[in-house]
Design a protein around this motif. Structure first.
Motif, PDB file in Angstrom:
ATOM      1  N   GLU A  88       0.827  -1.200   0.000  1.00  0.00           N
ATOM      2  CA  GLU A  88       0.000   0.000   0.000  1.00  0.00           C
ATOM      3  C   GLU A  88       0.865   1.256   0.000  1.00  0.00           C
ATOM      4  O   GLU A  88       0.474   2.299  -0.502  1.00  0.00           O
ATOM      5  CB  GLU A  88      -0.937  -0.003   1.210  1.00  0.00           C
ATOM      6  N   LYS A  89       2.071   1.156   0.571  1.00  0.00           N
ATOM      7  CA  LYS A  89       3.040   2.252   0.518  1.00  0.00           C
ATOM      8  C   LYS A  89       4.430   1.636   0.365  1.00  0.00           C
ATOM      9  O   LYS A  89       4.654   0.492   0.771  1.00  0.00           O
ATOM     10  CB  LYS A  89       2.962   3.104   1.780  1.00  0.00           C
ATOM     11  N   PRO A  90       5.379   2.373  -0.243  1.00  0.00           N
ATOM     12  CA  PRO A  90       6.702   1.795  -0.506  1.00  0.00           C
ATOM     13  C   PRO A  90       7.461   1.476   0.778  1.00  0.00           C
ATOM     14  O   PRO A  90       7.582   2.324   1.659  1.00  0.00           O
ATOM     15  CB  PRO A  90       7.406   2.891  -1.313  1.00  0.00           C
ATOM     16  N   MET A  91       7.930   0.234   0.879  1.00  0.00           N
ATOM     17  CA  MET A  91       8.616  -0.229   2.085  1.00  0.00           C
ATOM     18  C   MET A  91      10.051  -0.681   1.794  1.00  0.00           C
ATOM     19  O   MET A  91      10.753  -1.114   2.699  1.00  0.00           O
ATOM     20  CB  MET A  91       7.832  -1.397   2.700  1.00  0.00           C
ATOM     21  N   GLY A  92      10.475  -0.638   0.514  1.00  0.00           N
ATOM     22  CA  GLY A  92      11.820  -1.075   0.173  1.00  0.00           C
ATOM     23  C   GLY A  92      11.842  -2.501  -0.338  1.00  0.00           C
ATOM     24  O   GLY A  92      10.932  -3.297  -0.092  1.00  0.00           O
ATOM     25  N   THR A  93      12.912  -2.832  -1.055  1.00  0.00           N
ATOM     26  CA  THR A  93      13.022  -4.165  -1.672  1.00  0.00           C
ATOM     27  C   THR A  93      13.089  -5.276  -0.633  1.00  0.00           C
ATOM     28  O   THR A  93      12.571  -6.372  -0.855  1.00  0.00           O
ATOM     29  CB  THR A  93      14.251  -4.237  -2.585  1.00  0.00           C
ATOM     30  N   LEU A  94      13.718  -4.999   0.504  1.00  0.00           N
ATOM     31  CA  LEU A  94      13.832  -6.040   1.531  1.00  0.00           C
ATOM     32  C   LEU A  94      12.458  -6.456   2.028  1.00  0.00           C
ATOM     33  O   LEU A  94      12.156  -7.645   2.145  1.00  0.00           O
ATOM     34  CB  LEU A  94      14.694  -5.545   2.695  1.00  0.00           C
ATOM     35  N   TYR A  95      11.585  -5.488   2.298  1.00  0.00           N
ATOM     36  CA  TYR A  95      10.231  -5.809   2.754  1.00  0.00           C
ATOM     37  C   TYR A  95       9.488  -6.625   1.692  1.00  0.00           C
ATOM     38  O   TYR A  95       8.797  -7.593   2.016  1.00  0.00           O
ATOM     39  CB  TYR A  95       9.453  -4.530   3.067  1.00  0.00           C
ATOM     40  N   SER A  96       9.624  -6.233   0.415  1.00  0.00           N
ATOM     41  CA  SER A  96       8.928  -6.943  -0.661  1.00  0.00           C
ATOM     42  C   SER A  96       9.328  -8.411  -0.695  1.00  0.00           C
ATOM     43  O   SER A  96       8.485  -9.304  -0.851  1.00  0.00           O
ATOM     44  CB  SER A  96       9.249  -6.291  -2.006  1.00  0.00           C
ATOM     45  N   ILE A  97      10.624  -8.676  -0.522  1.00  0.00           N
ATOM     46  CA  ILE A  97      11.101 -10.060  -0.579  1.00  0.00           C
ATOM     47  C   ILE A  97      10.698 -10.816   0.682  1.00  0.00           C
ATOM     48  O   ILE A  97      10.313 -11.995   0.622  1.00  0.00           O
ATOM     49  CB  ILE A  97      12.625 -10.092  -0.798  1.00  0.00           C
ATOM     50  N   GLN A  98      10.773 -10.155   1.831  1.00  0.00           N
ATOM     51  CA  GLN A  98      10.322 -10.811   3.064  1.00  0.00           C
ATOM     52  C   GLN A  98       8.848 -11.188   2.966  1.00  0.00           C
ATOM     53  O   GLN A  98       8.441 -12.268   3.421  1.00  0.00           O
ATOM     54  CB  GLN A  98      10.569  -9.883   4.263  1.00  0.00           C
ATOM     55  N   ASN A  99       8.058 -10.323   2.367  1.00  0.00           N
ATOM     56  CA  ASN A  99       6.630 -10.617   2.155  1.00  0.00           C
ATOM     57  C   ASN A  99       6.467 -11.819   1.232  1.00  0.00           C
ATOM     58  O   ASN A  99       5.621 -12.694   1.464  1.00  0.00           O
ATOM     59  CB  ASN A  99       5.946  -9.384   1.566  1.00  0.00           C
ATOM     60  N   LEU A 100       7.296 -11.884   0.194  1.00  0.00           N
ATOM     61  CA  LEU A 100       7.258 -13.031  -0.719  1.00  0.00           C
ATOM     62  C   LEU A 100       7.581 -14.326   0.024  1.00  0.00           C
ATOM     63  O   LEU A 100       6.909 -15.358  -0.177  1.00  0.00           O
ATOM     64  CB  LEU A 100       8.256 -12.813  -1.863  1.00  0.00           C
ATOM     65  N   LEU A 101       8.596 -14.288   0.894  1.00  0.00           N
ATOM     66  CA  LEU A 101       9.030 -15.500   1.594  1.00  0.00           C
ATOM     67  C   LEU A 101       7.993 -16.005   2.586  1.00  0.00           C
ATOM     68  O   LEU A 101       8.042 -17.172   2.996  1.00  0.00           O
ATOM     69  CB  LEU A 101      10.367 -15.250   2.301  1.00  0.00           C
ATOM     70  N   GLU A 102       7.061 -15.141   2.965  1.00  0.00           N
ATOM     71  CA  GLU A 102       5.951 -15.591   3.809  1.00  0.00           C
ATOM     72  C   GLU A 102       4.960 -16.440   3.021  1.00  0.00           C
ATOM     73  O   GLU A 102       4.127 -17.141   3.606  1.00  0.00           O
ATOM     74  CB  GLU A 102       5.212 -14.381   4.399  1.00  0.00           C
ATOM     75  N   ASN A 103       5.071 -16.392   1.692  1.00  0.00           N
ATOM     76  CA  ASN A 103       4.078 -17.062   0.838  1.00  0.00           C
ATOM     77  C   ASN A 103       4.647 -18.217   0.021  1.00  0.00           C
ATOM     78  O   ASN A 103       3.872 -18.942  -0.607  1.00  0.00           O
ATOM     79  CB  ASN A 103       3.461 -16.035  -0.127  1.00  0.00           C
ATOM     80  N   VAL A 104       5.964 -18.394   0.002  1.00  0.00           N
ATOM     81  CA  VAL A 104       6.554 -19.458  -0.813  1.00  0.00           C
ATOM     82  C   VAL A 104       7.624 -20.191  -0.016  1.00  0.00           C
ATOM     83  O   VAL A 104       8.188 -19.653   0.945  1.00  0.00           O
ATOM     84  CB  VAL A 104       7.172 -18.902  -2.122  1.00  0.00           C
ATOM     85  N   ASN A 105       7.910 -21.396  -0.452  1.00  0.00           N
ATOM     86  CA  ASN A 105       8.983 -22.186   0.167  1.00  0.00           C
ATOM     87  C   ASN A 105       9.726 -22.970  -0.909  1.00  0.00           C
ATOM     88  O   ASN A 105       9.952 -24.167  -0.781  1.00  0.00           O
ATOM     89  CB  ASN A 105       8.419 -23.124   1.240  1.00  0.00           C
ATOM     90  N   GLU A 106      10.044 -22.275  -1.996  1.00  0.00           N
ATOM     91  CA  GLU A 106      10.777 -22.870  -3.115  1.00  0.00           C
ATOM     92  C   GLU A 106      11.900 -21.931  -3.523  1.00  0.00           C
ATOM     93  O   GLU A 106      11.873 -20.738  -3.207  1.00  0.00           O
ATOM     94  CB  GLU A 106       9.850 -23.058  -4.323  1.00  0.00           C
ATOM     95  N   ASP A 107      12.879 -22.477  -4.254  1.00  0.00           N
ATOM     96  CA  ASP A 107      13.901 -21.621  -4.841  1.00  0.00           C
ATOM     97  C   ASP A 107      13.232 -20.574  -5.727  1.00  0.00           C
ATOM     98  O   ASP A 107      12.177 -20.816  -6.324  1.00  0.00           O
ATOM     99  CB  ASP A 107      14.879 -22.444  -5.686  1.00  0.00           C
ATOM    100  N   ILE A 108      13.878 -19.406  -5.830  1.00  0.00           N
ATOM    101  CA  ILE A 108      13.275 -18.262  -6.513  1.00  0.00           C
ATOM    102  C   ILE A 108      14.216 -17.703  -7.570  1.00  0.00           C
ATOM    103  O   ILE A 108      15.413 -17.549  -7.315  1.00  0.00           O
ATOM    104  CB  ILE A 108      12.961 -17.134  -5.499  1.00  0.00           C
TER     105      ILE A 108
END
Length: 313
Positions: free
Chosen positions: A79-99
């Motif tokens: 909803e607001k820019p949080m930086g690339t680290l936050y985006s990837i951390q959010n992704l890791l909450e949803n996947v458990n595979e190599d990326i």
């Protein structure tokens, strides 16, 4: 394995174009966007699920790909820019595979299949695609007060981060840590280096980051009369009533059949031409072949096919 695209930036240096669309939806040519190209690459690498990490104008991306069928697209929008680290951390909450993670504002002819195979066979937790740095300025060579050479924007003997990464599950923990810095270049990358978990993959194929009007002009010039293929691309270099010139870029390991013969000129690369016989080619090869033939490249290969036509008076 899943694919992921970082597509949340504002694209401030491309305003006013990015006032109405995110950078990932900038067109390389008519109705063919940066993200179209990236999704095409994922599809050809056999990656069926792609996560789009969006933010600014993310609804525009969702609207464009609402009925997209080539891969399954999943959206994680800030909803607001949080930086690339936050985006990837959010992704890791949803996947458990190599990326396979890539920046949403780059275009490259990298062989993604080869990058994946290479990365899987290395012990590093993350592999970074790197490419040669091109000077943004002309280089002057001089001795004393006398200039003796000038090179206009040459490739330098340095490599830069090209924004495509293979991230393995065994280093997800490094991404999940609490860092002061919120960009991965200043937080996770140093941690990967410190733990000897960062490897590199060199590829000198076309790579461009689209970050300015000049970049956009250059990539659109590259895409004039160009059509991307699973093996590389085909581009119409010149066409008139009397002559046509087609350029093919063919990645190593591919084998393609070319139906339109003519004068074949190898621009770069080496491998074999197969028709009635098997002949080795390199960048000095030139010959006339006027029927179906195959190209079997051992290196990335760029060829031109020149056809002359009789003109009626």
């Amino acid at each position: 394995m899943i694919g992921a695209i970082l597509a949340g930036g504002y694209g401030k240096r491309l305003k006013p174009l990015t006032d109405r669309i995110p950078k990932a939806l900038i067109e390389l040519k008519d109705n063919y966007t940066i993200m179209d190209r990236q999704l095409f690459d994922f599809k050809n690498a056999g990656i069926n699920d792609v996560y789009v990490l969006s933010g600014y104008l993310g609804d525009k991306i969702e609207d464009r790909y609402r009925d997209f069928k080539d891969v399954n697209i999943h959206y994680l929008r800030e909803e607001k820019p949080m930086g690339t680290l936050y985006s990837i951390q959010n992704l890791l909450e949803n996947v458990n595979e190599d990326i396979i993670l890539r920046n949403g504002d780059t275009v490259s002819d990298i062989d993604l299949n080869n990058f994946i195979d290479y990365s899987r066979n290395k012990n590093y937790g993350m592999i970074m695609y790197i490419t040669k740095m091109k000077s943004p300025y002309g280089i002057v060579e001089f001795a004393g007060d006398r200039a003796f050479n000038f090179k206009e924007k040459p490739e330098l003997n340095y490599y830069i981060n090209a924004g495509i990464y293979y991230i393995k599950k065994n280093v997800f923990e490094l991404f999940k840590r609490d860092y002061i810095e919120k960009d991965i270049e200043k937080s996770v990358f140093p941690a990967l280096v410190a733990s000897d978990n960062l490897g590199v993959y060199k590829d000198d194929s076309l790579w461009m980051g689209i970050d300015s009007e000049k970049d956009l002009e250059a990539i659109r010039k590259e895409y004039m009369n160009r059509h991307d293929e699973s093996f590389g691309y085909i581009k119409k270099i010149f066409n008139s009533d009397s002559v046509s010139i087609l350029e093919y870029f063919i990645r190593k390991g591919s084998k393609i059949q070319i139906h339109d013969g003519g004068i074949i000129k190898i621009i770069s690369g080496n491998g074999y031409i197969l028709n009635d016989e098997k002949r080795k080619y390199d960048e000095n090869f030139s010959d006339a072949i006027y029927k179906d033939f195959y190209i079997l490249p051992y290196e990335n290969t760029k060829i031109q096919i020149i056809n002359f036509f009789e003109t009626r008076k």
